[in-house]
Design an enzyme around this catalytic site. Sequence first.
Site, short mmCIF file in Angstrom:
data_model
loop_
_atom_site.label_atom_id
_atom_site.label_comp_id
_atom_site.label_asym_id
_atom_site.label_seq_id
_atom_site.Cartn_x
_atom_site.Cartn_y
_atom_site.Cartn_z
CB THR A 44 -2.18 4.31 -3.16
OG1 THR A 44 -1.59 3.57 -2.10
CG2 THR A 44 -3.70 4.27 -3.03
CE1 TYR A 107 -10.60 -8.54 3.58
CE2 TYR A 107 -9.07 -10.37 3.80
CZ TYR A 107 -10.37 -9.89 3.76
OH TYR A 107 -11.42 -10.74 3.90
CE1 TYR A 133 1.02 5.83 2.08
CE2 TYR A 133 1.18 4.29 0.24
CZ TYR A 133 0.55 5.35 0.86
OH TYR A 133 -0.54 5.94 0.29
NE ARG A 138 -6.86 3.32 -1.35
CZ ARG A 138 -7.20 4.01 -2.43
NH1 ARG A 138 -7.36 5.32 -2.37
NH2 ARG A 138 -7.40 3.42 -3.58
CE LYS A 161 2.26 8.68 0.60
NZ LYS A 161 1.75 8.12 -0.67
CB ILE A 203 4.89 10.69 -1.27
CG1 ILE A 203 6.39 10.39 -1.02
CG2 ILE A 203 4.35 9.80 -2.39
CD1 ILE A 203 6.69 8.97 -0.63
#
Length: 297
Positions: A44, A107, A133, A138, A161, A203
């Site tokens: 990202t 999305y 992740y 987000r 993560k 991370i």
Amino acid sequence: MISGSLVALVTPMLPNGELDWQRLHDLIEFHIEKGTDGIVAVGTTGESATVTIEEHCQILKRVVDQVNGRVPVIAGSGGNATQEAVHLTAEAKAIGADACLLVTPYYNKPTQEGLYRHFATIAEAVAIPQILYNVPGRTSVDMLNSTVDRLAGFDNIIAIKDATGDLARGKELIEMCSNRIDILSGDDATAAELILMGGKGDISVTANVAPAEMHKLCALAMAGKAEEARALNDRLMPLHKKLFIESNPIPVKFALQEMGLIDSGIRLPLTPLDTSHHAIVCDALAACGLAVTESVG
């Protein structure tokens, strides 16, 4: 193998948006010199959503070749289409990445069963260590701990993560899955506490600008030195917070530019940091003892 402070590396760009290979080279050497434990490329923070697939693979190859085994390289290879994620993960393996970081599909808003099948398909298709992740703030999709527990049964899914910032949830993950996969933080502000509870690293966005400090923070927390880890984390808190004053990686790219480590390039629809926030980010750098116009390379 993959633990400690793992920088979510920015992708340096020229003012016109072209990739800046020289600055990428310099940043890698900067991180290795400062003790960063691993490099996450084209995640990202690396603007994976705005580089082309060809550029994505070019960046990964540059990073893998230059690092040359000195620290692990984790390739961002997620996507909102399962077959695209399979393709990028296969490319990362061919390039020589040590592991892949796979974000939940954004999305589409899949169900928990859809998430399970997405990650199961990638795990079965590509024999490379894989890190799940979850970053619902987000992606607008949240992978529940129960789904992670199901996926922890795959031999090549080695970690997650967790970027929720929810320590109670992170503790549950550690209790539920840590005998099979490692739990990594993806939230700098709470990373020290997650590691103290049994997490294996972070991370990190903050590590872009404070790599030595984040390496030390993770090492202290992993050693169980809670008082020292918390004291250092308190000193870094201005960065943990202000580097998200606008959408990541807008603020951290500005911070690196102020430190003289990258140029001003960023790609639409992301835009340069609004001028009203410049002093706030610069003050956060100063509060952590980070001077501007530092040079590398």
